[in-house]
Design an enzyme around this catalytic site. Structure first.
Site, short mmCIF file in Angstrom:
data_model
loop_
_atom_site.label_atom_id
_atom_site.label_comp_id
_atom_site.label_asym_id
_atom_site.label_seq_id
_atom_site.Cartn_x
_atom_site.Cartn_y
_atom_site.Cartn_z
NE ARG A 59 54.84 39.05 42.52
CZ ARG A 59 55.29 38.53 43.66
NH1 ARG A 59 55.64 39.31 44.66
NH2 ARG A 59 55.39 37.22 43.79
CE1 TYR A 112 42.67 60.42 36.52
CE2 TYR A 112 42.74 58.62 38.08
CZ TYR A 112 42.63 59.07 36.79
OH TYR A 112 42.47 58.17 35.76
CG ASP A 184 48.70 62.68 41.66
OD1 ASP A 184 49.49 63.00 40.75
OD2 ASP A 184 47.72 61.92 41.47
CE LYS A 209 46.73 60.21 32.91
NZ LYS A 209 46.25 60.48 34.26
C1 LIG Z 1 45.72 59.72 35.32
C2 LIG Z 1 45.95 60.12 36.71
C3 LIG Z 1 46.06 59.17 37.76
C4 LIG Z 1 45.89 57.69 37.52
O1 LIG Z 1 46.83 57.17 36.66
P1 LIG Z 1 46.58 55.89 35.69
O2 LIG Z 1 47.90 55.75 35.04
O3 LIG Z 1 45.47 56.23 34.78
O4 LIG Z 1 46.22 54.74 36.58
C5 LIG Z 1 46.33 59.65 39.03
N1 LIG Z 1 46.43 60.97 39.29
C6 LIG Z 1 46.32 61.90 38.32
C7 LIG Z 1 46.46 63.34 38.67
C8 LIG Z 1 46.07 61.51 37.01
O5 LIG Z 1 45.94 62.45 36.06
#
Ligand SMILES: *Cc1c(COP(=O)(O)O)cnc(C)c1O
Length: 394
Positions: A59, A112, A184, A209
């Site tokens: 961790r 998101y 983000d 993604k």
């Molecule tokens: C999918 C996504 C998240 C969250 O990610 P997870 O891996 O599903 O927890 C945050 N921001 C954006 C823009 C996303 O597409």
């Protein structure tokens, strides 16, 4: 690899943070699937816990996970990365580190879904106030700033509206107020956009993604520009415990190696599909950063190296027509998520953004007719023929 900072982007994607394993010569980074690490003796253990380099407990750091953290830190031009179990663990790492009793955050309104919902539903318990603004006009961000604003949190291109936010302008606004800017960067990936170079202090990714790209892992990453911010984030992250498992890190390392190839193909497909949809009589509107009709096309050209592979559009006939579309396409799977090698299609108003109250959802331009498609790497003609067939049914 020596001087990795000076190499080209594709070389960095493939090699940054990686090294030939000195024990065996393994070229692929080994999976150090261990929860704990033995110390040579009591003094060594004390030195590791006293802050000297050395692994203690997974961790608190693991060689496989660290290889991925170094890779992303190099790609984003930051001083270090912190791998998280999911993208949301990465988002909350930033919120929990920078926000607390009596603080305020200004955020993009079409974030998101869960990144926005958690600020609205959970953080007020800890005395955090939030303002959501259309950050595609930086003046709205400036107008929302307060003396207690500690964080400006933007997403560009934003999900699912594909609106873009001027990162450099927001950095200036945040810094004037002594706040930090977090971006983000999930939709663009480090292949197409580097927010730290544009002035942001923190960049984060859902590596679920484009970065992993194979629709088989959930994962997140936070990269900070300077060491002091990284240390603050690390302390919170290690103790809240949303850290990444080494096996997960290895899968993402495997996925990221083809980021450039996948992104190039998906983007090529996206541009063609966007032009096809834009000219189709059944499509009432479309938003994609690669189309000159995008209201911020110029901004995209300036701060991104390419328009990405996600677009949203509306079909004539509204929600019902949209349902006919997503129920009948054969190639894109009807699924949330994006950035995978395969195309995915979804309806944000009833799926990813259903938790946002109607009025706020409409205010953020997430209309009932909005269909989001994440374009994959399939043969382009198949994608277009599929879409044409279904549009004819409407
Ligand atoms: C999918 C996504 C998240 C969250 O990610 P997870 O891996 O599903 O927890 C945050 N921001 C954006 C823009 C996303 O597409």
């Amino acid at each position: 690899m020596k001087d990795i900072e000076k190499r080209g982007l594709n070389t960095k994607i493939i090699h940054a943070g990686q090294h030939i394993d000195p024990a065996t010569g393994a070229v692929a980074t080994p999976i150090y699937q261990t929860s704990t690490f033995a110390f040579r003796d009591a003094d060594h253990g004390a030195a590791c816990f006293g802050g000297e380099p050395g692994y203690k407990y997974t961790r608190l750091g693991n060689p496989t996970t660290e290889a991925l953290e170094k890779n992303l830190a190099t790609l984003e031009g930051g001083c270090g990365g912190l791998a998280a179990a999911t993208g949301m663990a990465a988002v909350n790492m930033v919120y929990l580190t920078l926000l607390g009793q009596g603080t305020h955050v200004v955020a993009t309104e079409s974030l998101y879904g869960p990144s926005r919902m958690i600020l609205e539903t959970e953080y007020p318990r800890f005395g955090v106030e939030s303002s959501f603004v259309d950050s595609s006009d930086p003046q709205n961000v400036a107008d929302a700033m307060r003396d207690d604003t500690k964080l400006v949190y933007i997403e560009t291109p934003a999900n699912p509206t594909l609106k873009m936010t001027d990162v450099a302008a927001c950095a200036e606004i945040a810094h004037q107020q002594g706040a930090l800017l977090c971006c983000d960067n999930t939709f663009a990936s480090p292949y197409l956009q580097n927010p730290l170079e544009l002035g942001a202090d923190i960049v984060l990714h859902s590596m679920t993604k484009f970065i992993n790209g194979h629709t088989d892992v959930v994962a997140g990453m936070v990269v900070a520009k300077d060491a002091e911010v990284l240390a603050r984030l690390r302390k919170v992250h290690y103790n809240f415990g949303g850290t990444m498992d080494p096996h997960q890190a290895w899968l993402v390392l495997r996925g990221i190696k083809s980021l450039a190839l996948r992104m190039d193909r998906a983007q090529e497909n996206s541009l063609k599909l966007a032009h096809f949809l834009e000219n189709h009589e059944k499509v009432s509107w479309i938003r994609y950063p690669g189309l000159e009709s995008h209201p911020q096309y110029e901004l995209g050209q300036r701060q991104m190296r390419g328009p990405g592979a996600v677009m949203s559009f509306g079909v004539r006939g509204g929600l019902e027509a949209g349902k006919t579309l997503i129920n009948n396409v054969e190639i894109p799977a009807l699924a949330v998520s994006l950035g995978g090698i395969e195309s995915l299609i979804e309806h944000p108003a009833s799926m990813t953004h259903a938790g946002i109250p109607l009025e706020e959802r409409l205010q953020a331009d997430i209309t009932d007719d909005l269909v989001r498609i994440a374009v994959g790497c399939e043969t382009y003609e198949d994608l277009e023929n599929d879409m044409a067939r279904v549009l004819d049914m409407i």
